[in-house]
Design an enzyme around this catalytic site. Structure first.
Site, short mmCIF file in Angstrom:
data_model
loop_
_atom_site.label_atom_id
_atom_site.label_comp_id
_atom_site.label_asym_id
_atom_site.label_seq_id
_atom_site.Cartn_x
_atom_site.Cartn_y
_atom_site.Cartn_z
N CYS A 3 0.56 -1.47 0.06
CA CYS A 3 0.34 0.10 0.19
C CYS A 3 0.59 1.19 -0.20
CB CYS A 3 -1.53 -0.08 1.05
SG CYS A 3 -1.96 1.77 1.44
N CYS A 6 0.89 3.26 3.19
CA CYS A 6 1.19 2.73 4.45
C CYS A 6 2.97 2.27 4.18
CB CYS A 6 0.71 1.55 3.94
SG CYS A 6 -0.37 0.95 5.06
N ASP A 29 -0.20 16.75 -1.57
CA ASP A 29 -0.41 15.86 -3.29
C ASP A 29 0.73 16.30 -3.30
OD1 ASP A 29 -3.33 14.47 -3.78
OD2 ASP A 29 -1.78 14.82 -5.03
N ASN A 84 -13.13 9.78 -1.98
CA ASN A 84 -13.13 8.66 -3.52
C ASN A 84 -13.03 7.69 -2.57
OD1 ASN A 84 -13.13 11.45 -5.80
ND2 ASN A 84 -10.91 11.36 -5.57
N HIS A 97 -8.47 8.09 2.62
CA HIS A 97 -7.79 9.62 2.69
C HIS A 97 -8.75 10.46 2.22
CE1 HIS A 97 -7.31 8.03 -1.53
NE2 HIS A 97 -7.69 8.90 -2.28
N HIS A 99 -9.01 14.63 0.84
CA HIS A 99 -8.45 15.55 0.14
C HIS A 99 -9.35 17.09 0.48
CE1 HIS A 99 -7.37 12.85 -3.49
NE2 HIS A 99 -8.27 12.50 -3.35
P1 DGP Z 1 -7.14 9.54 -5.29
O1 DGP Z 1 -7.43 9.65 -6.61
O2 DGP Z 1 -8.36 10.02 -4.52
O3 DGP Z 1 -6.80 7.73 -5.26
O4 DGP Z 1 -6.29 9.97 -5.06
C1 DGP Z 1 -5.52 9.91 -4.66
C2 DGP Z 1 -3.80 10.64 -4.50
O5 DGP Z 1 -2.89 10.38 -3.58
C3 DGP Z 1 -3.79 11.77 -5.84
O6 DGP Z 1 -4.37 12.85 -5.48
C4 DGP Z 1 -2.48 11.77 -6.00
C5 DGP Z 1 -1.63 11.12 -4.31
N1 DGP Z 1 -0.54 10.96 -4.61
C6 DGP Z 1 -0.53 9.66 -5.31
N2 DGP Z 1 0.61 8.92 -5.10
C7 DGP Z 1 1.35 10.01 -4.33
C8 DGP Z 1 2.50 9.96 -3.30
O7 DGP Z 1 3.55 9.07 -3.74
N3 DGP Z 1 2.82 10.87 -2.46
C9 DGP Z 1 2.00 11.41 -2.18
N4 DGP Z 1 2.64 13.05 -1.49
N5 DGP Z 1 0.70 11.58 -2.59
C10 DGP Z 1 0.33 10.56 -4.22
#
Ligand code: DGP
Length: 111
Positions: A3, A6, A29, A84, A97, A99
């Site tokens: 994950c 995680c 993000d 989401n 999570h 946002h």
């Molecule tokens: P969702 O689409 O709701 O599952 O949002 C996942 C979010 O996670 C997306 O906006 C981009 C963010 N994200 C994905 N990988 C990483 C990462 O490695 N680091 C950070 N800081 N954010 C990430």
């Protein structure tokens, strides 16, 4: 379990932390969709908001107490909160999570 979030909690993948305590972590993000785009996650793995139960919901209440503290620290009081859930909602990371989006006027339409 493989994950991404995680791994971020463990520190195996770096992140820009905004807030951390025993129960949750907030970080920026990687692909911001607003001037401020923070993700807040429980440290316990919960796959999505659809997996919240009487046994694990305390951490969600905690997260909702922490969010206003983050808003105050970051200097905004109006923001959008999104979680989401599943494929139709385009959930890409299967770890609960929220946002936190702020820093500009949001579109009236949410979807
Ligand atoms: P969702 O689409 O709701 O599952 O949002 C996942 C979010 O996670 C997306 O906006 C981009 C963010 N994200 C994905 N990988 C990483 C990462 O490695 N680091 C950070 N800081 N954010 C990430």
């Amino acid at each position: 379990m493989d994950c991404l979030f995680c791994s971020i909690i463990k520190g195996d993948i770096p992140s820009t932390k905004v807030y951390e305590d025993e129960f949750c972590l907030a970080f920026r993000d990687i692909a911001p969709q607003a001037p401020v785009h923070i993700l807040i996650i429980p440290k316990a793995h919960i796959a999505s908001a659809n997996e919240i139960t009487a046994e694990n919901s305390a951490v969600v209440a905690h997260i909702f107490e922490v969010i206003p503290k983050i808003a105050e620290k970051e200097g905004f009081s109006s923001y959008r909160l999104i979680s989401n859930i599943g494929e139709d909602a385009c959930q890409s990371v299967k770890h609960l999570h929220f946002h936190i989006l702020a820093g500009r006027k949001m579109a009236e339409q949410m979807a």
